[in-house]
Enzyme design. Structure first.
Site, PDB file in Angstrom:
ATOM      1  N   GLU A 247       0.821  -1.203   0.000  1.00 39.45           N
ATOM      2  CA  GLU A 247       0.000   0.000   0.000  1.00 39.45           C
ATOM      3  C   GLU A 247       0.862   1.263   0.000  1.00 39.45           C
ATOM      4  O   GLU A 247       0.564   2.225  -0.700  1.00 39.45           O
ATOM      5  CB  GLU A 247      -0.941   0.028   1.217  1.00 39.45           C
ATOM      6  CG  GLU A 247      -1.944  -1.094   1.250  1.00 39.45           C
ATOM      7  CD  GLU A 247      -1.474  -2.312   2.045  1.00 39.45           C
ATOM      8  OE1 GLU A 247      -2.340  -3.021   2.582  1.00 39.45           O
ATOM      9  OE2 GLU A 247      -0.243  -2.547   2.136  1.00 39.45           O
TER      10      GLU A 247
ATOM     11  N   CYS B 190      -2.313  -3.112   7.230  1.00 41.22           N
ATOM     12  CA  CYS B 190      -1.778  -3.124   8.588  1.00 41.22           C
ATOM     13  C   CYS B 190      -1.961  -1.727   9.189  1.00 41.22           C
ATOM     14  O   CYS B 190      -2.354  -0.786   8.484  1.00 41.22           O
ATOM     15  CB  CYS B 190      -0.300  -3.514   8.562  1.00 41.22           C
ATOM     16  SG  CYS B 190       0.794  -2.199   7.944  1.00 41.22           S
TER      17      CYS B 190
END
Length: 162
Positions: free
Chosen positions: A61, A89
C-alpha cells in the site's frame, strides 16, 4: 456512497493480487500488492518490497501510495480508492488516512495474514494502550525547543496545511 461497480472492482483487485504475486515470486517481500485508482483509472501501483529494499515501511500500500502521489504530483489522494491483496496493517491504514484515500478494497483479512506470520494484532493492541504502557518507551525531552519549532511553523503564513 455504498454503490460500486463489482465487475470493475474485481478486475482492479485481480491486478493488485497479481502485483502481490509478482513481488512475492521475485523475493521482494510478502504477498501484498496494491493499486490506487481515481476516476476508474489506475494512477499508482506497488507491491511489498521490504526484503528488496531493506525498508520495513515498503509495504504494498505504501509503495502504491508513493507511486500515485508521484504520478499526480500531489500528496492528496482524495477521491481515490486503494485495492490491496491484504487488509492494511496499522501503518498502511494510517498512510491511507493521511493520503485522504476514500475507500479501501482488500482481499484476505488481517486474521488470514496472521496465519502466515504477518500478525498485526499486537500493534493494534499497543495502539489501544496509553503510551506509558506500551512495549516501546516514549520519552519526551526538549519540549520547549520542540514547541518553538512548532510555533515557528504555525506562524508561517505561507505554510501549506496538509
Amino acid at each position: 456512497m455504498s454503490f460500486y461497480d463489482k465487475e470493475q472492482a474485481e478486475k482492479f483487485m485481480q491486478y493488485a493480487i497479481e502485483l502481490g504475486r509478482k513481488g512475492m515470486e521475485a523475493g521482494n517481500g510478502g504477498p501484498f500488492g496494491a493499486i490506487v485508482v481515481k476516476n476508474s483509472k489506475i494512477i499508482g501501483e506497488g507491491w511489498n518490497r521490504v526484503l528488496l529494499s531493506n525498508d520495513p515501511t515498503a509495504h504494498g500500500e505504501i509503495t502504491a501510495i508513493r507511486d500515485a502521489c508521484k504520478n499526480i504530483q500531489s500528496y492528496d489522494l482524495s477521491g481515490c480508492q486503494i485495492y490491496t491483496s491484504g487488509q492494511p496493517c496499522p501503518m498502511c491504514l494510517s498512510a491511507i488516512y493521511w493520503a485522504h484515500v476514500g475507500r479501501v478494497y482488500y482481499g484476505f483479512n488481517i486474521q488470514a495474514a496472521a496465519t502466515a506470520n504477518f500478525d498485526d494484532a499486537f500493534i493494534f493492541e499497543e495502539l489501544n494502550k496509553p503510551s506509558s504502557e506500551r512495549k516501546i518507551p516514549q520519552i519526551q525531552i526538549l519540549e520547549t525547543e520542540a514547541l518553538k519549532l512548532l510555533k515557528d511553523y504555525t506562524a508561517n503564513p505561507d505554510r501549506i496545511i496538509y
